[in-house]
Scaffold this motif. Structure first.
Motif, PDB file in Angstrom:
ATOM      1  N   ASP A  27       0.951  -1.438  -0.230  1.00 21.15           N
ATOM      2  CA  ASP A  27      -0.653   0.041  -0.673  1.00 21.15           C
ATOM      3  C   ASP A  27       1.174   1.239   0.166  1.00 21.15           C
ATOM      4  OD1 ASP A  27      -2.375   1.598  -0.102  1.00 21.15           O
ATOM      5  OD2 ASP A  27      -2.561   1.758   2.412  1.00 21.15           O
ATOM      6  N   TRP A  28       1.701   1.039  -0.911  1.00 18.14           N
ATOM      7  CA  TRP A  28       2.369   2.433  -1.322  1.00 18.14           C
ATOM      8  C   TRP A  28       2.558   2.789  -3.000  1.00 18.14           C
ATOM      9  CZ3 TRP A  28       4.547   4.303   3.494  1.00 18.14           C
ATOM     10  CH2 TRP A  28       4.665   3.679   4.360  1.00 18.14           C
ATOM     11  N   ASN A  29       2.547   4.485  -2.838  1.00 19.08           N
ATOM     12  CA  ASN A  29       2.531   5.246  -4.429  1.00 19.08           C
ATOM     13  C   ASN A  29       3.567   4.658  -5.068  1.00 19.08           C
ATOM     14  OD1 ASN A  29      -0.141   5.973  -3.174  1.00 19.08           O
ATOM     15  ND2 ASN A  29       0.826   8.100  -4.783  1.00 19.08           N
ATOM     16  N   GLY A  30       3.395   4.693  -6.020  1.00 13.05           N
ATOM     17  CA  GLY A  30       4.603   3.557  -7.192  1.00 13.05           C
ATOM     18  C   GLY A  30       5.415   5.585  -7.691  1.00 13.05           C
ATOM     19  N   ALA A  31       6.153   4.988  -8.424  1.00 14.63           N
ATOM     20  CA  ALA A  31       6.531   5.872  -8.706  1.00 14.63           C
ATOM     21  C   ALA A  31       6.770   6.406 -10.894  1.00 14.63           C
ATOM     22  CB  ALA A  31       8.287   5.998  -8.934  1.00 14.63           C
ATOM     23  N   GLY A  32       5.824   7.305 -10.779  1.00 20.76           N
ATOM     24  CA  GLY A  32       5.604   7.454 -12.186  1.00 20.76           C
ATOM     25  C   GLY A  32       6.472   8.785 -12.801  1.00 20.76           C
ATOM     26  N   ALA A  33       5.725   9.071 -14.398  1.00 20.98           N
ATOM     27  CA  ALA A  33       6.474  10.487 -15.110  1.00 20.98           C
ATOM     28  C   ALA A  33       5.377  10.728 -16.253  1.00 20.98           C
ATOM     29  CB  ALA A  33       8.250   9.991 -16.043  1.00 20.98           C
ATOM     30  N   HIS A  34       4.521  11.725 -15.043  1.00 18.54           N
ATOM     31  CA  HIS A  34       3.700  11.981 -15.545  1.00 18.54           C
ATOM     32  C   HIS A  34       3.914  12.933 -17.163  1.00 18.54           C
ATOM     33  CE1 HIS A  34       1.241  11.862 -11.556  1.00 18.54           C
ATOM     34  NE2 HIS A  34       1.658  10.543 -12.255  1.00 18.54           N
ATOM     35  N   ARG A  84       2.960  -1.122 -10.851  1.00 19.67           N
ATOM     36  CA  ARG A  84       2.411   0.149 -10.847  1.00 19.67           C
ATOM     37  C   ARG A  84       1.240   0.519 -11.263  1.00 19.67           C
ATOM     38  NH1 ARG A  84       2.809   4.635 -14.163  1.00 19.67           N
ATOM     39  NH2 ARG A  84       2.441   6.829 -12.945  1.00 19.67           N
ATOM     40  N   LEU A  85       0.481   0.525 -12.123  1.00 20.44           N
ATOM     41  CA  LEU A  85      -1.591   1.096 -12.886  1.00 20.44           C
ATOM     42  C   LEU A  85      -1.912  -0.133 -13.235  1.00 20.44           C
ATOM     43  CD1 LEU A  85      -0.339   2.044 -16.576  1.00 20.44           C
ATOM     44  CD2 LEU A  85      -0.464   3.851 -13.699  1.00 20.44           C
ATOM     45  N   THR A  86      -2.295   0.263 -11.151  1.00 20.24           N
ATOM     46  CA  THR A  86      -3.624  -1.241 -10.687  1.00 20.24           C
ATOM     47  C   THR A  86      -4.517  -0.307 -11.234  1.00 20.24           C
ATOM     48  OG1 THR A  86      -3.015  -0.541  -8.563  1.00 20.24           O
ATOM     49  CG2 THR A  86      -1.467  -2.404  -9.697  1.00 20.24           C
ATOM     50  N   GLY A  87      -5.197   0.477 -10.892  1.00 17.99           N
ATOM     51  CA  GLY A  87      -6.044   1.207 -10.979  1.00 17.99           C
ATOM     52  C   GLY A  87      -5.857   1.781  -9.124  1.00 17.99           C
ATOM     53  N   LEU A  88      -5.388   1.557  -8.529  1.00 17.51           N
ATOM     54  CA  LEU A  88      -5.241   2.184  -6.994  1.00 17.51           C
ATOM     55  C   LEU A  88      -4.232   3.113  -6.677  1.00 17.51           C
ATOM     56  CD1 LEU A  88      -5.702  -0.975  -4.847  1.00 17.51           C
ATOM     57  CD2 LEU A  88      -7.140   0.580  -5.640  1.00 17.51           C
ATOM     58  N   HIS A  89      -3.577   4.100  -6.200  1.00 14.12           N
ATOM     59  CA  HIS A  89      -3.153   5.057  -6.144  1.00 14.12           C
ATOM     60  C   HIS A  89      -2.775   5.802  -7.014  1.00 14.12           C
ATOM     61  CE1 HIS A  89      -1.909   1.240  -3.467  1.00 14.12           C
ATOM     62  NE2 HIS A  89      -1.854   1.532  -2.521  1.00 14.12           N
ATOM     63  N   GLU A  90      -3.739   6.096  -7.102  1.00 17.22           N
ATOM     64  CA  GLU A  90      -3.420   7.558  -8.323  1.00 17.22           C
ATOM     65  C   GLU A  90      -3.773   6.919  -9.394  1.00 17.22           C
ATOM     66  OE1 GLU A  90      -3.122  11.675  -6.123  1.00 17.22           O
ATOM     67  OE2 GLU A  90      -1.494   9.885  -6.321  1.00 17.22           O
ATOM     68  N   THR A  91      -3.675   5.766  -9.944  1.00 24.32           N
ATOM     69  CA  THR A  91      -3.559   4.854 -11.599  1.00 24.32           C
ATOM     70  C   THR A  91      -5.188   5.002 -11.828  1.00 24.32           C
ATOM     71  OG1 THR A  91      -3.354   2.811 -10.894  1.00 24.32           O
ATOM     72  CG2 THR A  91      -1.193   4.420 -10.745  1.00 24.32           C
ATOM     73  N   ALA A  92      -4.973   4.641 -12.803  1.00 22.85           N
ATOM     74  CA  ALA A  92      -5.815   4.241 -13.974  1.00 22.85           C
ATOM     75  C   ALA A  92      -5.043   1.706 -14.031  1.00 22.85           C
ATOM     76  CB  ALA A  92      -6.264   4.297 -15.484  1.00 22.85           C
ATOM     77  N   ASP A  99      -9.281  14.084 -13.011  1.00 18.66           N
ATOM     78  CA  ASP A  99      -9.046  12.515 -12.642  1.00 18.66           C
ATOM     79  C   ASP A  99      -8.348  12.456 -12.809  1.00 18.66           C
ATOM     80  OD1 ASP A  99      -9.936  10.193 -11.594  1.00 18.66           O
ATOM     81  OD2 ASP A  99     -12.276   9.468 -13.727  1.00 18.66           O
ATOM     82  N   ARG A 100      -7.347  11.876 -11.551  1.00 24.89           N
ATOM     83  CA  ARG A 100      -5.957  11.599 -11.237  1.00 24.89           C
ATOM     84  C   ARG A 100      -5.914   9.770 -11.071  1.00 24.89           C
ATOM     85  NH1 ARG A 100      -4.705  16.905  -9.557  1.00 24.89           N
ATOM     86  NH2 ARG A 100      -2.561  17.186  -9.655  1.00 24.89           N
ATOM     87  N   GLY A 101      -7.360   9.280 -11.657  1.00 26.56           N
ATOM     88  CA  GLY A 101      -7.447   8.231 -11.084  1.00 26.56           C
ATOM     89  C   GLY A 101      -7.946   7.596 -12.981  1.00 26.56           C
ATOM     90  N   ALA A 102      -7.274   8.426 -13.342  1.00 25.24           N
ATOM     91  CA  ALA A 102      -7.978   8.228 -15.256  1.00 25.24           C
ATOM     92  C   ALA A 102      -7.293   7.801 -15.568  1.00 25.24           C
ATOM     93  CB  ALA A 102      -8.457   9.760 -16.373  1.00 25.24           C
ATOM     94  N   SER A 103      -6.251   7.894 -17.167  1.00 27.46           N
ATOM     95  CA  SER A 103      -5.328   7.730 -17.881  1.00 27.46           C
ATOM     96  C   SER A 103      -4.834   8.198 -18.360  1.00 27.46           C
ATOM     97  CB  SER A 103      -5.569   5.887 -19.257  1.00 27.46           C
ATOM     98  OG  SER A 103      -5.930   4.849 -18.940  1.00 27.46           O
ATOM     99  N   VAL A 104      -5.781   9.132 -18.926  1.00 25.46           N
ATOM    100  CA  VAL A 104      -5.238  11.153 -19.036  1.00 25.46           C
ATOM    101  C   VAL A 104      -6.133  11.987 -18.938  1.00 25.46           C
ATOM    102  CG1 VAL A 104      -5.588  12.611 -21.004  1.00 25.46           C
ATOM    103  CG2 VAL A 104      -4.474  10.279 -21.593  1.00 25.46           C
ATOM    104  N   ARG A 105      -5.543  13.109 -17.567  1.00 27.62           N
ATOM    105  CA  ARG A 105      -6.215  13.950 -16.549  1.00 27.62           C
ATOM    106  C   ARG A 105      -6.637  15.039 -18.064  1.00 27.62           C
ATOM    107  NH1 ARG A 105      -4.998  18.102 -13.396  1.00 27.62           N
ATOM    108  NH2 ARG A 105      -2.856  17.863 -13.366  1.00 27.62           N
ATOM    109  N   ILE A 106      -7.580  16.342 -18.250  1.00 29.63           N
ATOM    110  CA  ILE A 106      -7.618  17.504 -18.658  1.00 29.63           C
ATOM    111  C   ILE A 106      -7.362  17.844 -17.507  1.00 29.63           C
ATOM    112  CG2 ILE A 106      -8.900  18.593 -19.814  1.00 29.63           C
ATOM    113  CD1 ILE A 106      -9.797  16.152 -21.132  1.00 29.63           C
TER     114      ILE A 106
END
Length: 339
Positions: free
Chosen positions: A220-227, A269-277, A288-295
């Motif tokens: 239960d820890w956030n992953g690391a991305g490159a938004h 990382r992209l599990t649908g949890l921790h602010e990912t789709a 929507d930070r739970g979406a693949s692409v946020r506007i």
């Protein structure tokens, strides 16, 4: 008199390439020449034909050595001067030139995690810290770990003249982020790779390592991305182009075509949890930070701006992610007459 040029390149390690560098001494005023290296030691050649070529593509003042010394970003060529198969920059160059008229620009948010030995910086030996909640953009020695390294890295990037636009502490202890851009596809990619090199090199002086592992701590820890934030001239002028770009990333096989090239271990990382789709589903939405692409909400409000692809991993190759987004979105905008 002479100066030092640190030649930096990307190796052929799979599934995630590593940075390599070595120093060349040049006479003052000399142009940066092509150089060579042993590709058999970097997963870029066999021992019986190991020579590979370093071609300088961008140079910056060296903030660590100072003076007239420089950092030199290079791409790797074969000895016949064709791009090496690991040279993803060459592929981006073609796409960037093709769609240059649309004026694509990027801002990439690079997350990373500091490690001290085998554990994240700030994690107690033999246990775990308090649950996530107060670490993001936090302050105080009980919640923030590694700030002195982060500040030194930021200063080094600025002294080098990189287009760094900000830093912040992230959701997990020892996890941070810096942002590069807004810049053109080639500029943002060159400078992100160089900023990564400076991150590793700066952390060396503190006996700390930095990792781009997309899921450095399981559970239960956030992953690391490159938004990856993206816009074209049309997107910066109309909301219709924003929607066209967001929808183009979800058409046909595009979602999986992109995700499989967005960094190794992306399914962790992209599990649908921790602010990912979920990695195998595509969606976009406003704020929507739970979406693949946020506007972003202000983009909807202003009727123009940019989109944020939240799927790329921290370990993504920026030459690849920018190429894919430019090719997909700019092709769709061109087809729709929104250029």
């Amino acid at each position: 008199m002479t100066f030092k040029a640190e030649y930096i390149w990307i190796d052929g390690t799979e599934p995630t390439a590593k940075l390599r560098s070595k120093t060349k001494i040049l006479d003052d005023g000399a142009e940066l020449p092509i150089w060579g290296f042993d590709g058999s030691s970097t997963n870029q050649a066999e021992g019986h034909a190991s020579d590979r070529v370093l071609k300088p593509v961008a140079s910056f003042p060296d903030p660590i050595r100072g003076g007239d010394d420089v950092l030199v970003m290079c791409e790797v060529l074969n000895i016949d001067m064709t791009p090496h198969e690991s040279n993803t920059r060459a592929q981006l160059t073609e796409v960037a030139e093709k769609f240059a008229g649309q004026e694509p620009i990027f801002g990439i948010e690079q997350e990373y995690t500091f490690f001290k030995g085998a554990r994240p910086l700030g994690f107690p030996e033999g246990g775990f810290p308090a649950a996530q909640g107060g670490y993001y953009c936090g302050v105080g020695a009980d919640e923030i770990f590694g700030r002195e390294i982060v500040e030194a890295h930021l200063d080094n990037c600025l002294k080098a003249g990189l287009g760094i636009s900000g830093i912040n502490a992230e959701v997990m202890p020892g996890q941070w982020e810096f942002q590069v851009g807004p810049l053109s596809p080639l500029e943002v990619s060159d400078q992100l790779w160089l900023a990564r090199w400076l991150l590793y090199r700066t952390a060396e002086d503190f006996n700390v390592s930095a990792t781009l592992d997309p899921k450095p701590v399981k559970g239960d820890w956030n992953g690391a991305g490159a938004h990856t934030n993206f816009s074209t001239k049309a997107m910066r002028e109309t909301y219709e182009a924003i929607i066209t770009a967001a929808e183009s990333l979800g058409e046909g096989s595009k979602p999986l075509d992109h995700v499989k090239n967005y960094g190794a271990g992306i399914d962790e990382r992209l599990t649908g949890l921790h602010e990912t789709a979920p990695w195998n589903e595509y969606s976009y939405g406003v704020s929507d930070r739970g979406a693949s692409v946020r506007i972003p909400w202000q983009v909807e409000k202003d009727g123009k701006g940019y989109i944020e692809d939240r799927r790329p991993n921290a370990n993504v190759d920026p030459y690849v992610v920018t190429r894919l987004i430019v090719d997909t979105c700019c092709s769709a905008l061109e087809k729709a007459g929104q250029v």
